[in-house]
Design a protein around this motif. Structure first.
Motif, PDB file in Angstrom:
ATOM      1  N   GLN A  43      45.243  42.199  28.622  1.00 36.76           N
ATOM      2  CA  GLN A  43      43.849  42.041  28.878  1.00 36.76           C
ATOM      3  C   GLN A  43      43.463  40.387  28.331  1.00 36.76           C
ATOM      4  N   LYS A  44      44.498  39.400  28.340  1.00 36.39           N
ATOM      5  CA  LYS A  44      44.625  38.105  28.383  1.00 36.39           C
ATOM      6  C   LYS A  44      44.487  37.609  29.564  1.00 36.39           C
ATOM      7  N   TRP A  45      43.655  36.144  29.588  1.00 38.20           N
ATOM      8  CA  TRP A  45      43.650  35.619  30.826  1.00 38.20           C
ATOM      9  C   TRP A  45      44.694  34.851  31.281  1.00 38.20           C
ATOM     10  N   LYS A  46      45.606  34.944  32.464  1.00 37.21           N
ATOM     11  CA  LYS A  46      46.867  34.186  32.644  1.00 37.21           C
ATOM     12  C   LYS A  46      46.466  33.178  33.757  1.00 37.21           C
ATOM     13  N   GLY A  47      45.620  33.255  34.631  1.00 35.83           N
ATOM     14  CA  GLY A  47      45.509  32.189  35.648  1.00 35.83           C
ATOM     15  C   GLY A  47      44.916  32.877  37.009  1.00 35.83           C
ATOM     16  N   ILE A  48      45.298  32.379  38.212  1.00 41.19           N
ATOM     17  CA  ILE A  48      44.931  33.212  39.380  1.00 41.19           C
ATOM     18  C   ILE A  48      45.986  33.137  40.433  1.00 41.19           C
ATOM     19  N   GLY A  96      40.285  35.088  24.703  1.00 37.44           N
ATOM     20  CA  GLY A  96      41.075  34.681  25.578  1.00 37.44           C
ATOM     21  C   GLY A  96      41.207  35.853  26.840  1.00 37.44           C
ATOM     22  N   GLU A  97      39.924  36.776  26.607  1.00 37.66           N
ATOM     23  CA  GLU A  97      40.086  37.746  27.294  1.00 37.66           C
ATOM     24  C   GLU A  97      38.745  37.452  28.624  1.00 37.66           C
ATOM     25  N   LEU A  98      39.436  38.130  29.851  1.00 37.38           N
ATOM     26  CA  LEU A  98      38.529  38.028  30.925  1.00 37.38           C
ATOM     27  C   LEU A  98      37.513  39.033  30.835  1.00 37.38           C
ATOM     28  N   ILE A  99      36.149  38.372  30.639  1.00 38.23           N
ATOM     29  CA  ILE A  99      35.026  39.221  30.642  1.00 38.23           C
ATOM     30  C   ILE A  99      34.147  39.269  31.737  1.00 38.23           C
ATOM     31  N   GLY A 100      34.182  38.329  32.673  1.00 39.35           N
ATOM     32  CA  GLY A 100      33.174  38.279  33.848  1.00 39.35           C
ATOM     33  C   GLY A 100      33.632  37.186  34.975  1.00 39.35           C
ATOM     34  N   GLU A 101      33.023  37.033  35.762  1.00 35.69           N
ATOM     35  CA  GLU A 101      33.100  36.261  37.074  1.00 35.69           C
ATOM     36  C   GLU A 101      31.843  35.734  37.545  1.00 35.69           C
ATOM     37  N   ILE A 102      31.863  34.428  38.201  1.00 36.98           N
ATOM     38  CA  ILE A 102      30.594  34.080  38.810  1.00 36.98           C
ATOM     39  C   ILE A 102      31.159  33.697  40.423  1.00 36.98           C
ATOM     40  N   THR A 103      30.780  34.438  41.330  1.00 35.78           N
ATOM     41  CA  THR A 103      31.151  34.279  42.624  1.00 35.78           C
ATOM     42  C   THR A 103      30.082  33.861  43.366  1.00 35.78           C
ATOM     43  N   ALA A 104      30.020  33.587  44.625  1.00 38.76           N
ATOM     44  CA  ALA A 104      29.044  33.043  45.419  1.00 38.76           C
ATOM     45  C   ALA A 104      27.761  33.961  45.327  1.00 38.76           C
ATOM     46  N   LYS A 105      28.285  35.270  45.316  1.00 34.44           N
ATOM     47  CA  LYS A 105      27.132  36.416  45.487  1.00 34.44           C
ATOM     48  C   LYS A 105      26.196  36.186  43.938  1.00 34.44           C
ATOM     49  N   GLU A 106      26.936  35.946  42.864  1.00 36.97           N
ATOM     50  CA  GLU A 106      26.007  36.032  41.873  1.00 36.97           C
ATOM     51  C   GLU A 106      25.249  34.595  41.444  1.00 36.97           C
ATOM     52  N   LEU A 107      25.908  33.658  42.265  1.00 34.89           N
ATOM     53  CA  LEU A 107      25.342  32.211  42.432  1.00 34.89           C
ATOM     54  C   LEU A 107      23.888  32.321  43.332  1.00 34.89           C
ATOM     55  N   PHE A 108      24.169  33.005  44.469  1.00 29.39           N
ATOM     56  CA  PHE A 108      23.103  33.288  45.252  1.00 29.39           C
ATOM     57  C   PHE A 108      21.909  34.057  44.728  1.00 29.39           C
ATOM     58  N   HIS A 109      22.318  35.103  43.673  1.00 29.91           N
ATOM     59  CA  HIS A 109      21.284  35.790  42.974  1.00 29.91           C
ATOM     60  C   HIS A 109      20.477  35.004  42.092  1.00 29.91           C
ATOM     61  N   TYR A 110      21.275  34.122  41.271  1.00 34.66           N
ATOM     62  CA  TYR A 110      20.333  33.272  40.579  1.00 34.66           C
ATOM     63  C   TYR A 110      19.543  32.289  41.146  1.00 34.66           C
ATOM     64  N   HIS A 111      19.957  31.589  42.221  1.00 31.45           N
ATOM     65  CA  HIS A 111      19.068  30.886  42.951  1.00 31.45           C
ATOM     66  C   HIS A 111      18.028  31.334  43.404  1.00 31.45           C
ATOM     67  N   THR A 112      18.176  32.619  43.774  1.00 27.02           N
ATOM     68  CA  THR A 112      17.136  33.372  44.419  1.00 27.02           C
ATOM     69  C   THR A 112      15.973  33.601  43.564  1.00 27.02           C
TER      70      THR A 112
END
Length: 574
Positions: A43-48, A96-112
Motif C-alpha cells: 500500500q506504500k508508494w514506490k515509484g513508477i 506514504g500511501e497512494l490515494i489518487g492521481e491527476i491525469t489529463a482527463k481530470e485536468l480537462f474536467h477541472y478546466h472545463t
C-alpha cells in the motif's frame, strides 16, 4: 467544490506491484493507453514504471522491481490543482500511501468546470452591473478613503455629474452635504435620514460595509424624493392596514407613530430575525404567548408589537409587573374591588387590570414572581373567561389576549414546585425566546445608530460616535442587554464634551483600560503577515481581552471559530 486536488483527483488510481510480471504490466499499460503506471508495495508508494522500459526488457515471468523509477510528480491532496506542473501527478498521503492521481482527463474536467464558473460569474457580474445602473434609486459606494468606486446612472442624474467623472473622485467633491465620510469614521449606519441634494429633499440610507472587524467601504442610497412618495407609501400601508388604528392623511403633518411595531424592534441578526418571525405569526392569533429572555432584552416591547399587529389592536394594552406589586395588593390590582370591600376602598369600587384588558391584551411581566395563591386565581380566570372583584359575588365575562414574560426558568420552577404545572401549560402555547445581546452582537451598530439619532433629536445636537467605540462594544458582555446598552449610550452622549464620541469619553474605563482597549482595537496587522510567534501572541492577547470568549475572539481576529480552535490547539493555548 474547492480547487484542491482532493476534490478533483481520480480516487482509484491504476497501479502494479513490484512482483508483477512484465507481461501483465505491459497488458495493463496498453489496455489503458498509458505510457507509465504507479508501483505500490504493501500500500506504500514506490515509484513508477514506464512503457518503454517494459518493451525493451524481457517480458517473461520476471518481476518489475528492477525497473522501478523514482518520480517527483507526487503531491499532497491539500495542494491546489492549478499549482500542478506536469501530469500525471500521483497523490500520496502523509503515511506514504497512494490515494489518487491527476491525469489529463481530470485536468480537462477541472478546466472545463472553471471555464463554466468564470462564465457564470461574468454573467452574474453583468447582471449586477445592469441592476446597479438601471435601479431607480441613486446608489453609490465609496472606499475607506471616501473615494467613489461605484456610481449609478440614477445618482448621476441627481447630482448632474457623469458617472465616468464621479468615479475616482472624493465623495465630498461630488455629493453635496454628504455624510458618507462620517459613516466611514463611525461604522454606524444612518437609515432613513433626511438629506438635501441639489435643492431637493430626499430620504437616504448610509450603510457602512464591515469586513474583518473594520469598515472597508460605505454605500449611499437615495430612497425617496421629497415627501410625496412618503405619503404615497403611507396611503398604501393604510390600505393594507384598513380598519386598524392608522389615521394619517395626506393633508396632515407627519407625526411619529408612538405604537410599537415589529419594524421598531431593532436587529437583523439571524437569531433575532427568527424571534420576530415567530412573534409576527403569534400576533395573528389570540393564543397565549410566553416570552422568555434575560432582563433587559426587550420583552415588553415584543409584547406591545404583538398587540399592535393583532386583531385586538383597537383594545387596550394593559401591563402589570408581578414583581413590583406587593403580594397583599396584587389581588386587588389584578381583580379590582367592589365598594366597601375593605377600609379605604373607593366608593363604587374599582375595576382591576384584568377587566381593563377586556377586548385587548393583558401583559403579565415577571410572571415567575407571582405567588402560588395568585397563580391559582389567574388559572381560574383563564379557564372560565370571567373575573370576580374582591368583595363581590358577581362574575363578569371577559375576553382578552394573555401575554406573559419572565427572565426565570419556569420549567425548573415547575419541577421545584414553585410554579403551578397546570398554569404553565396554559401559558406555554406560543413560546418566544429573545436572545441576549451578546448572542446577536451584529445588531449593535443599528441599535447605536437609532439611539444616537434619538438623542440628537432630543438634545438638538449632531453628535457622532467613533468606530473604535462600536468595536469596543462588540467585546463587552452586556449582562443588562439592550437596556444596559441604551443607558450606556445616553451616559456617553451626555458626558462627552466633543461632538465626536471616542474611547476617551467612556466613563467606566480607567486610563489603563482605555489604553489597552485603544492599542488592541487599533492593531490592524493582517493575520497572514504575522509570524508564528506573533500570531500566537495576538490570539493570546485577544482571548484575554474578551475573557476567553472564543466567539468574540474569532470575530475580532476576522477568522472562523473552527480556525481559531485549530490555532489554539496548534499553539497549545488551552
Amino acid at each position: 467544490m474547492t480547487n484542491k486536488i482532493i476534490d478533483w483527483m481520480h480516487p482509484n488510481p491504476l497501479f502494479v506491484h513490484p512482483e508483477d510480471p512484465l507481461k501483465r504490466v505491459l497488458h495493463i499499460l496498453l489496455e489503458n493507453n498509458r505510457t507509465e503506471i504507479a508501483v505500490v508495495e504493501e500500500q506504500k508508494w514506490k515509484g513508477i514504471i514506464k512503457l518503454q522500459d517494459v518493451i525493451q526488457k524481457d517480458s517473461s515471468g520476471k518481476g518489475i522491481s528492477l525497473f522501478v523509477r523514482n518520480c517527483d510528480r507526487v503531491a499532497s491532496a491539500d495542494l491546489l490543482i492549478d499549482k500542478l506542473q506536469d501530469i500525471p501527478t500521483y497523490i500520496v498521503n502523509d503515511e506514504g500511501e497512494l490515494i489518487g492521481e491527476i491525469t489529463a482527463k481530470e485536468l480537462f474536467h477541472y478546466h472545463t468546470e472553471i471555464t463554466k464558473q468564470l462564465k457564470q460569474k461574468d454573467e452574474m457580474l453583468s447582471l449586477y452591473e445592469m441592476v446597479f445602473d438601471t435601479a431607480y434609486e441613486g446608489l453609490t459606494v465609496v472606499d475607506d478613503k471616501g473615494i467613489i468606486r461605484l456610481f449609478n446612472e440614477a445618482y448621476s442624474r441627481y447630482v448632474n455629474v457623469p458617472t465616468e467623472e464621479a468615479i475616482g473622485k472624493d465623495a465630498a467633491l461630488i455629493i453635496e452635504n454628504t455624510r458618507l465620510p462620517v459613516v466611514l469614521k463611525t461604522g454606524v449606519p444612518e437609515r432613513s435620514q433626511a438629506h438635501r441634494l441639489q435643492g431637493q429633499n430626499l430620504v437616504v440610507h448610509r450603510i457602512p460595509i464591515w469586513k474583518d472587524n473594520k469598515v472597508i467601504a460605505a454605500a449611499g442610497i437615495l430612497v425617496y424624493e421629497g415627501v410625496s412618495e412618503i405619503y404615497q407609501v403611507i396611503d398604501q400601508m393604510e390600505e393594507l392596514d384598513k380598519g386598524k388604528h392608522s389615521k394619517l392623511k395626506k393633508d396632515q403633518p407627519y407625526k411619529k407613530n408612538l405604537l410599537t411595531r415589529f419594524e421598531d424592534l431593532l436587529g437583523d441578526s439571524p437569531c433575532f430575525t427568527k424571534t420576530k418571525k415567530i412573534a409576527r405569526k403569534a400576533s395573528q392569533s389570540k393564543a397565549p404567548v410566553l416570552i422568555t429572555g434575560e432582563s433587559g432584552v426587550g420583552k415588553e416591547q415584543v409584547a406591545k408589537a404583538i398587540h399592535n399587529e393583532s386583531p385586538l389592536t383597537n383594545g387596550r394594552f394593559i401591563s402589570v409587573n408581578c414583581a413590583a406589586i406587593p403580594e397583599a395588593l396584587l389581588e386587588s390590582e389584578l381583580f379590582g374591588y367592589s365598594s366597601g370591600a375593605f377600609t379605604g376602598a373607593e366608593k363604587g369600587g374599582k375595576p382591576g387590570k384584568i377587566e381593563l384588558a377586556h377586548r385587548g391584551t393583558l401583559f403579565l411581566d415577571e410572571i415567575g414572581d407571582m405567588p402560588l395563591t395568585m397563580q391559582a386565581k389567574i388559572l381560574r380566570v383563564i379557564q372560565e373567561k370571567s373575573v370576580e372583584r374582591v368583595g363581590s359575588n358577581h362574575q363578569s365575562n371577559i375576553d382578552f389576549r394573555l401575554i406573559t414574560a419572565t427572565n426565570k426558568d419556569i420549567k425548573q420552577m415547575v419541577l421545584d414546585g414553585t410554579f403551578r404545572e397546570d398554569l404553565y401549560y396554559r401559558l406555554y402555547v406560543i413560546p418566544i425566546h429573545i436572545p441576549p445581546l451578546r448572542e446577536r452582537a451584529e445588531d449593535i451598530p443599528i441599535i447605536v445608530s437609532h439611539k444616537i439619532a434619538e438623542l440628537n433629536n432630543e438634545y438638538g445636537d449632531e453628535k457622532t460616535i467613533d468606530q473604535l467605540v462600536v468595536q469596543w462594544m462588540y467585546t463587552q458582555p452586556w449582562k443588562g442587554n439592550i437596556r444596559e446598552l441604551i443607558n450606556f449610550l445616553e451616559r456617553l452622549y451626555v458626558l462627552a464634551e466633543n461632538q465626536h464620541m471616542t474611547l476617551e469619553n467612556i466613563p467606566d474605563l480607567d486610563d489603563r483600560q482605555r489604553l489597552t482597549s485603544y492599542n488592541f482595537l487599533t492593531n490592524k496587522k493582517a493575520s497572514e503577515s504575522l509570524s508564528g510567534e506573533e500570531e500566537k501572541e495576538r490570539i493570546k492577547e485577544t482571548l484575554e481581552h474578551v475573557n476567553g470568549n472564543k466567539t468574540k475572539a474569532a470575530k475580532l481576529l476576522g477568522i472562523s471559530r473552527a480556525t481559531l480552535y485549530n490555532k489554539i490547539s496548534r499553539y497549545t493555548l488551552e
